[in-house]
Motif scaffolding. Structure first.
Motif, short mmCIF file in Angstrom:
data_model
loop_
_atom_site.label_atom_id
_atom_site.label_comp_id
_atom_site.label_asym_id
_atom_site.label_seq_id
_atom_site.Cartn_x
_atom_site.Cartn_y
_atom_site.Cartn_z
N GLY A 264 0.83 -1.24 -0.01
CA GLY A 264 -0.02 -0.03 -0.01
C GLY A 264 0.95 1.38 0.04
O GLY A 264 0.16 2.49 -0.04
N VAL A 265 2.26 1.20 -0.07
CA VAL A 265 2.85 2.32 -0.17
C VAL A 265 2.80 3.01 -1.40
O VAL A 265 2.52 2.30 -2.53
CB VAL A 265 4.53 2.16 0.02
CG1 VAL A 265 5.19 3.21 -0.28
CG2 VAL A 265 4.45 1.66 1.48
N LEU A 266 2.68 4.37 -1.60
CA LEU A 266 2.38 4.90 -2.87
C LEU A 266 3.63 5.79 -3.35
O LEU A 266 4.68 5.84 -2.62
CB LEU A 266 1.45 6.06 -2.69
CG LEU A 266 -0.15 5.64 -2.36
CD1 LEU A 266 -0.94 6.84 -2.03
CD2 LEU A 266 -0.70 4.68 -3.19
N PHE A 267 3.73 5.65 -4.57
CA PHE A 267 4.92 6.21 -5.46
C PHE A 267 4.61 7.22 -6.27
O PHE A 267 3.84 7.28 -6.96
CB PHE A 267 5.73 5.03 -6.24
CG PHE A 267 6.23 3.99 -5.32
CD1 PHE A 267 7.65 4.36 -4.76
CD2 PHE A 267 5.52 3.07 -5.13
CE1 PHE A 267 8.02 3.26 -3.86
CE2 PHE A 267 6.09 1.77 -4.32
CZ PHE A 267 7.23 1.93 -3.78
N ASP A 268 5.46 8.35 -5.96
CA ASP A 268 5.25 9.62 -6.72
C ASP A 268 6.67 10.04 -7.50
O ASP A 268 7.71 9.63 -7.18
CB ASP A 268 5.02 10.84 -5.50
CG ASP A 268 5.19 12.32 -6.23
OD1 ASP A 268 4.20 12.42 -7.07
OD2 ASP A 268 5.84 13.02 -5.62
N LEU A 269 6.38 10.50 -8.62
CA LEU A 269 7.30 10.93 -9.58
C LEU A 269 8.40 11.88 -8.82
O LEU A 269 9.53 11.58 -8.85
CB LEU A 269 7.02 11.40 -11.01
CG LEU A 269 8.12 11.75 -11.86
CD1 LEU A 269 8.86 10.41 -12.18
CD2 LEU A 269 7.65 12.28 -13.11
N GLY A 270 7.88 12.90 -8.39
CA GLY A 270 8.83 14.15 -7.84
C GLY A 270 9.99 14.33 -8.95
O GLY A 270 11.15 14.41 -8.45
N HIS A 271 9.76 14.93 -10.04
CA HIS A 271 10.73 14.98 -11.15
C HIS A 271 11.99 15.80 -10.85
O HIS A 271 13.27 15.03 -10.77
CB HIS A 271 10.34 15.70 -12.42
CG HIS A 271 10.93 15.65 -13.54
ND1 HIS A 271 12.48 16.19 -13.67
CD2 HIS A 271 10.83 15.03 -14.90
CE1 HIS A 271 12.83 16.08 -14.68
NE2 HIS A 271 12.10 15.57 -15.52
N GLY A 272 12.05 17.04 -10.35
CA GLY A 272 12.83 17.96 -9.79
C GLY A 272 13.97 18.13 -10.69
O GLY A 272 13.90 17.87 -11.83
N ASN A 273 15.11 18.63 -9.96
CA ASN A 273 16.40 18.79 -10.94
C ASN A 273 17.47 17.67 -10.54
O ASN A 273 18.58 17.69 -11.15
CB ASN A 273 16.93 20.05 -10.86
CG ASN A 273 17.40 20.39 -9.67
OD1 ASN A 273 17.26 19.94 -8.61
ND2 ASN A 273 18.61 21.21 -9.69
N GLY A 274 17.10 16.69 -9.90
CA GLY A 274 18.00 15.66 -9.54
C GLY A 274 17.41 14.39 -9.24
O GLY A 274 17.99 13.28 -8.79
N SER A 275 16.26 14.32 -9.63
CA SER A 275 15.24 12.83 -9.54
C SER A 275 15.16 12.45 -10.67
O SER A 275 13.87 11.70 -10.45
CB SER A 275 14.55 13.03 -8.29
OG SER A 275 14.98 13.94 -7.28
N PHE A 276 15.10 12.67 -11.92
CA PHE A 276 14.67 12.12 -13.19
C PHE A 276 15.82 11.86 -14.14
O PHE A 276 16.34 12.60 -14.61
CB PHE A 276 13.79 12.73 -13.77
CG PHE A 276 12.89 12.24 -14.97
CD1 PHE A 276 11.78 11.78 -14.88
CD2 PHE A 276 13.54 12.27 -16.05
CE1 PHE A 276 11.14 10.80 -15.66
CE2 PHE A 276 12.82 11.55 -17.07
CZ PHE A 276 11.58 10.86 -16.96
N PHE A 277 16.08 10.56 -14.20
CA PHE A 277 17.25 10.14 -15.21
C PHE A 277 16.50 9.06 -16.21
O PHE A 277 15.84 8.13 -15.66
CB PHE A 277 18.29 9.55 -14.41
CG PHE A 277 19.13 10.64 -13.53
CD1 PHE A 277 19.74 11.64 -13.96
CD2 PHE A 277 18.86 10.71 -12.13
CE1 PHE A 277 20.28 12.56 -13.05
CE2 PHE A 277 19.20 11.71 -11.01
CZ PHE A 277 19.96 12.75 -11.75
N TRP A 278 16.91 9.28 -17.32
CA TRP A 278 16.36 8.44 -18.12
C TRP A 278 16.56 6.93 -18.03
O TRP A 278 15.79 5.96 -18.23
CB TRP A 278 16.64 8.66 -19.64
CG TRP A 278 15.93 9.86 -20.31
CD1 TRP A 278 16.33 10.91 -20.75
CD2 TRP A 278 14.77 9.96 -20.34
NE1 TRP A 278 15.45 11.76 -21.32
CE2 TRP A 278 14.25 11.08 -20.83
CE3 TRP A 278 13.51 9.17 -20.07
CZ2 TRP A 278 12.90 11.69 -21.31
CZ3 TRP A 278 12.19 9.38 -20.29
CH2 TRP A 278 12.03 10.67 -20.99
N THR A 279 17.74 6.65 -17.45
CA THR A 279 18.37 5.28 -17.25
C THR A 279 17.50 4.68 -16.25
O THR A 279 16.94 3.41 -16.38
CB THR A 279 20.01 5.37 -16.74
OG1 THR A 279 20.71 5.89 -17.37
CG2 THR A 279 20.19 3.96 -16.32
#
Ligand SMILES: [Zn+2]
Length: 415
Positions: A264-279
């Motif tokens: 039941g833990v939910l996951f959020d994207l939270g893109h930001g400037n250090g938390s979204f890498f294509w890999t």
């Protein structure tokens, strides 16, 4: 005189006055909360959704918006932004990289933005007074367990200021706008920040959003966080950062994410400037492990980096085969559920008329991650019109506006 007019209207000789404030016609409604996905008209009256139907007949004097070729969705919800803007108070008291919400949110179809812990329980009331109560965009908040929120690393690490009772008092007093607790950027090898945030969440009956920081990955394993510390309904943000063992050295996502989702833990994207890498994101798309909620982690640095804006972030999912309906679901009804506000993110009749009119452009578009590496795609989502409580608060091409009439005197405003 009035009764004669009434007789003419009843006799069908004159059209009845418009019963709606605005009718959006010929659009494609995407409203996952109500399983609507198809060509429909939408009518607004008294700031609320009045009707959604295949065809709505309207009187000649009704204000209509022609949404041919466009998508009509609930007003979007960004559950991770930073909008405790520096409004002249000392930088140590406010998030100096925040935006004023009205400057950014409506341009991406966002009618509700949730500040993710920029203010803490000690300075939340200042945030409310300066920003929340002054904004046309609906601003809700996760309140930081660190008393002064994100006002510099020293304050964020100050465990003496992490007081569950103090936070719960604020959360209860401001329960109209406080939707959760935040812990972020904690740098010590212990669990004090997480434990106190969860304790505050329990006291106030609200979820906790966790930015797990990037230090002490051995002393504070992500497995312990996701399987023991966080509760069902708590939200793990920065899913595709890869900086916290979300991804294993073999390139696969850490299986503990799936196990945590099952509990039941939910996951959020939270893109930001250090938390979204294509890999990491590509692994997520390949393994079909998508965030429950898509969010920006809006602040000055992410705005100037690969995040850019909410529609840009949503587009990154569209170009990887996630349907528009699912992207809208993760930015409306599912976002509303995650923050305990099921009345939002829906076009249910009677709901506040928060509406976004979106366009999916076709062409060649580049999308950057936080290493400034790009992936090309053939679609881009943009916002044409944003309506909050029945009023247009962003209207790129004047869809809801009247034509200019030569000779109109300056000074008169339409809305
Ligand atoms: Zn953030």
């Amino acid at each position: 005189m009035r009764s004669a007019l009434f007789v003419l209207i009843c006799a069908g000789l004159l059209p009845a006055a418009c019963e709606f404030e605005m009718v959006i016609r010929n659009g494609h409604v995407v409203d996952p909360a109500n399983r609507r996905n198809g060509p429909m008209d939408l009518a607004i009256a008294s700031g609320k959704i009045a009707r959604v139907a295949t065809k709505i007949e309207v009187a000649a004097d009704c204000k209509t918006v022609d949404a041919t070729g466009l998508y009509v969705t609930p007003g979007l919800i960004d559950i991770h932004g930073h909008v405790y803007a520096n409004t002249g108070i000392p930088a140590e008291l406010a998030g100096e990289t925040s935006f004023m919400p009205d400057a950014v949110a409506p341009r991406s179809g966002v009618t509700t933005i949730v500040d993710a812990g920029t203010s803490g329980w000690k300075n939340f009331e200042d945030f409310r007074k300066r920003v929340i109560d002054r904004s046309r965009t609906r601003v809700l908040a996760f309140v930081n367990i660190a008393g002064l929120g994100m006002s510099g690393s020293r304050n964020e690490q100050n465990t003496a200021d992490m007081d569950p009772e103090g936070l719960a008092v604020i959360a209860r007093k401001h329960k109209d706008v406080v939707v959760g607790v935040k812990t972020a950027h904690y740098g010590a090898p212990d669990w004090i920040a997480v434990d106190r945030a969860v304790a505050a969440g329990k006291l106030a009956g609200i979820p906790v959003m966790v930015d797990f920081g990037t230090h002490h990955r051995e002393a504070r394993p992500i497995e312990t966080l996701l399987m023991e510390k966080m509760r069902p309904g708590d939200i793990y943000t920065h899913l595709y950062s890869g900086l916290r063992y979300e991804q294993l050295p073999d390139g696969k996502l850490n299986p503990v994410l799936l196990a945590a989702r099952k509990r039941g833990v939910l996951f959020d994207l939270g893109h930001g400037n250090g938390s979204f890498f294509w890999t990491v994101a590509k692994a997520g798309f390949d393994e079909k492990f998508l965030p429950d909620t898509i969010s920006t982690d809006l602040h000055l640095r992410s705005w100037m980096d690969g995040m850019k804006d909410f529609n840009n972030v949503m587009s990154k999912f569209l170009i990887h085969g996630v349907s528009l309906e699912d992207v809208v679901r993760k930015t409306t009804v599912d976002a509303a559920k995650a923050i305990g506000r099921p009345e939002l993110g829906t076009l249910t009749v009677g709901a506040e008329a928060d509406v976004a009119v979106l366009k999916v452009e076709k062409g060649k578009f580049g999308y950057l991650d936080n290493r400034k590496q790009k992936v090309m795609g053939d679609q881009r989502l943009t916002t044409e019109l944003t309506i909050k409580a029945g009023k247009a608060i962003y209207d790129l091409n004047g869809l809801a506006a009247d034509e200019w009439k030569p000779g109109t005197l300056p000074g008169a405003r339409m809305q």
